[in-house]
Design a protein around this motif. Structure first.
Motif, mmCIF file in Angstrom:
data_model
loop_
_atom_site.group_PDB
_atom_site.id
_atom_site.type_symbol
_atom_site.label_atom_id
_atom_site.label_comp_id
_atom_site.label_asym_id
_atom_site.label_seq_id
_atom_site.Cartn_x
_atom_site.Cartn_y
_atom_site.Cartn_z
ATOM 1 N N VAL A 34 0.837 -1.072 -0.308
ATOM 2 C CA VAL A 34 0.267 -0.404 -0.201
ATOM 3 C C VAL A 34 1.012 1.674 0.023
ATOM 4 N N LEU A 35 2.374 0.799 0.266
ATOM 5 C CA LEU A 35 3.114 2.383 0.246
ATOM 6 C C LEU A 35 3.274 3.282 -1.054
ATOM 7 N N PRO A 36 2.590 3.146 -1.888
ATOM 8 C CA PRO A 36 3.324 3.717 -3.041
ATOM 9 C C PRO A 36 1.383 5.283 -3.242
ATOM 10 N N TYR A 37 0.395 3.930 -2.887
ATOM 11 C CA TYR A 37 -0.386 5.022 -2.898
ATOM 12 C C TYR A 37 -0.331 5.658 -2.392
ATOM 13 N N LEU A 38 0.213 5.032 -0.793
ATOM 14 C CA LEU A 38 -0.187 6.246 0.667
ATOM 15 C C LEU A 38 0.895 7.866 0.289
ATOM 16 N N LEU A 39 2.301 7.147 -0.830
ATOM 17 C CA LEU A 39 3.174 8.996 -1.107
ATOM 18 C C LEU A 39 2.707 9.557 -2.268
ATOM 19 N N ALA A 40 1.710 9.156 -3.232
ATOM 20 C CA ALA A 40 0.891 9.176 -4.064
ATOM 21 C C ALA A 40 0.357 10.345 -4.100
ATOM 22 N N ASP A 41 -0.770 10.640 -3.257
ATOM 23 C CA ASP A 41 -1.713 11.483 -2.612
ATOM 24 C C ASP A 41 -2.157 12.218 -3.768
ATOM 25 N N GLY A 42 -2.894 10.792 -4.814
ATOM 26 C CA GLY A 42 -3.094 11.008 -5.767
ATOM 27 C C GLY A 42 -2.708 11.018 -7.567
ATOM 28 N N ASP A 43 -0.981 10.928 -7.119
ATOM 29 C CA ASP A 43 -0.694 11.324 -8.471
ATOM 30 C C ASP A 43 0.503 9.856 -8.833
ATOM 31 N N PRO A 44 0.009 9.016 -9.170
ATOM 32 C CA PRO A 44 0.911 7.576 -9.476
ATOM 33 C C PRO A 44 1.973 7.729 -9.802
ATOM 34 N N GLY A 45 2.664 8.741 -10.376
ATOM 35 C CA GLY A 45 3.799 8.592 -10.284
ATOM 36 C C GLY A 45 4.750 8.859 -9.852
ATOM 37 N N VAL A 46 4.493 9.347 -8.210
ATOM 38 C CA VAL A 46 5.665 9.340 -7.789
ATOM 39 C C VAL A 46 6.353 8.561 -6.670
ATOM 40 N N ALA A 47 5.832 6.809 -6.747
ATOM 41 C CA ALA A 47 6.032 6.422 -5.999
ATOM 42 C C ALA A 47 6.047 4.562 -6.853
ATOM 43 N N ARG A 48 6.943 4.135 -6.781
ATOM 44 C CA ARG A 48 6.996 3.040 -7.068
ATOM 45 C C ARG A 48 8.431 1.957 -6.519
ATOM 46 N N PHE A 49 7.976 0.216 -6.523
ATOM 47 C CA PHE A 49 8.772 -0.379 -6.079
ATOM 48 C C PHE A 49 10.016 -0.177 -7.380
ATOM 49 N N LEU A 50 11.355 -0.429 -6.117
ATOM 50 C CA LEU A 50 12.790 -0.748 -7.539
ATOM 51 C C LEU A 50 12.374 -2.095 -7.991
ATOM 52 N N ALA A 51 12.597 -2.718 -9.420
ATOM 53 C CA ALA A 51 13.105 -4.153 -9.714
ATOM 54 C C ALA A 51 14.017 -4.111 -8.962
ATOM 55 N N SER A 52 14.304 -5.855 -8.573
ATOM 56 C CA SER A 52 15.842 -6.111 -8.251
ATOM 57 C C SER A 52 16.533 -5.845 -9.193
ATOM 58 N N GLY A 53 18.164 -5.383 -9.044
ATOM 59 C CA GLY A 53 18.943 -5.278 -9.467
ATOM 60 C C GLY A 53 18.546 -3.160 -11.109
ATOM 61 N N GLU A 54 17.689 -2.645 -10.348
ATOM 62 C CA GLU A 54 17.492 -1.793 -11.353
ATOM 63 C C GLU A 54 18.436 -0.455 -10.446
ATOM 64 N N PRO A 55 19.224 0.280 -11.326
ATOM 65 C CA PRO A 55 19.099 1.864 -10.832
ATOM 66 C C PRO A 55 19.178 2.315 -10.565
ATOM 67 N N LEU A 56 19.449 3.313 -9.233
ATOM 68 C CA LEU A 56 18.395 4.136 -8.348
ATOM 69 C C LEU A 56 18.318 5.912 -9.469
ATOM 70 N N PRO A 57 17.411 5.782 -9.604
ATOM 71 C CA PRO A 57 17.337 6.772 -10.610
ATOM 72 C C PRO A 57 18.052 8.719 -10.119
ATOM 73 N N MET A 58 18.612 9.473 -10.671
ATOM 74 C CA MET A 58 19.317 10.205 -9.910
ATOM 75 C C MET A 58 18.086 10.729 -9.398
ATOM 76 N N GLY A 59 18.413 11.861 -8.849
ATOM 77 C CA GLY A 59 17.675 12.597 -7.841
ATOM 78 C C GLY A 59 15.824 12.423 -6.870
#
Length: 158
Positions: A34-59
């Motif tokens: 439920v965490l991505p929904y809690l952080l999204a605050d109505g904007d679905p692109g705000v939070a998501r789980f990274l896939a295994s081995g996926e690099p962390l985007p800058m910023g």
């Protein structure tokens, strides 16, 4: 496991709004999902789980998610052993798995990691999560909305 940064030029276009990169310290529970929904605050692109081995985007602010169990804290500790020094310090969100405080061993372990973390916060035990079919449904409940607002305030430093 987050060990690399991705420059803005190589980011995928849909990640332009991404603010929180979530990293599961161990398997997923409904409180964690439920965490991505809690952080999204109505904007679905705000939070998501990274896939295994996926690099962390800058910023993007890294957020490690775990249960408030001893096992969850051990998993956070293991993950932090491999956290690259060039990455931003992550927040840790501990999702309560029961309506009681975390065990002393879990609290001690997370507190000992404090200098390597941007901060820690706890998602309280939300009984309504046991009754929903989909994590997004939980946002209809006032207790979940209040927990979401508190969580966003902690992560934003307000």
């Amino acid at each position: 496991m987050a060990t690399d940064l991705v420059s803005p030029e190589t980011e995928r276009p849909q990640e332009s709004e991404l603010r929180y990169a979530l990293v599961a310290a161990h398997g997923c529970t409904v409180a964690m999902s439920v965490l991505p929904y809690l952080l999204a605050d109505g904007d679905p692109g705000v939070a998501r789980f990274l896939a295994s081995g996926e690099p962390l985007p800058m910023g993007v602010r890294p957020v490690i998610v775990a249960d408030t169990t001893v096992y969850g804290s051990v998993c956070v500790e293991r993950l932090m052993r491999f956290w690259a020094a060039n990455l931003p310090r992550p927040w840790v969100v501990l999702a309560a798995d029961a309506p009681i405080p975390p065990p002393p061993a879990a609290r001690f372990r997370i507190r000992a990691l404090g200098a390597r973390l941007a901060g820690t916060t706890t998602l309280p035990y939300l009984p309504v999560l046991r009754t929903v079919e989909d994590p997004a449904e939980a946002l209809e409940h006032k207790a979940v909305q209040a927990a979401a607002a508190r969580l966003r305030r902690h992560l934003e430093g307000n």
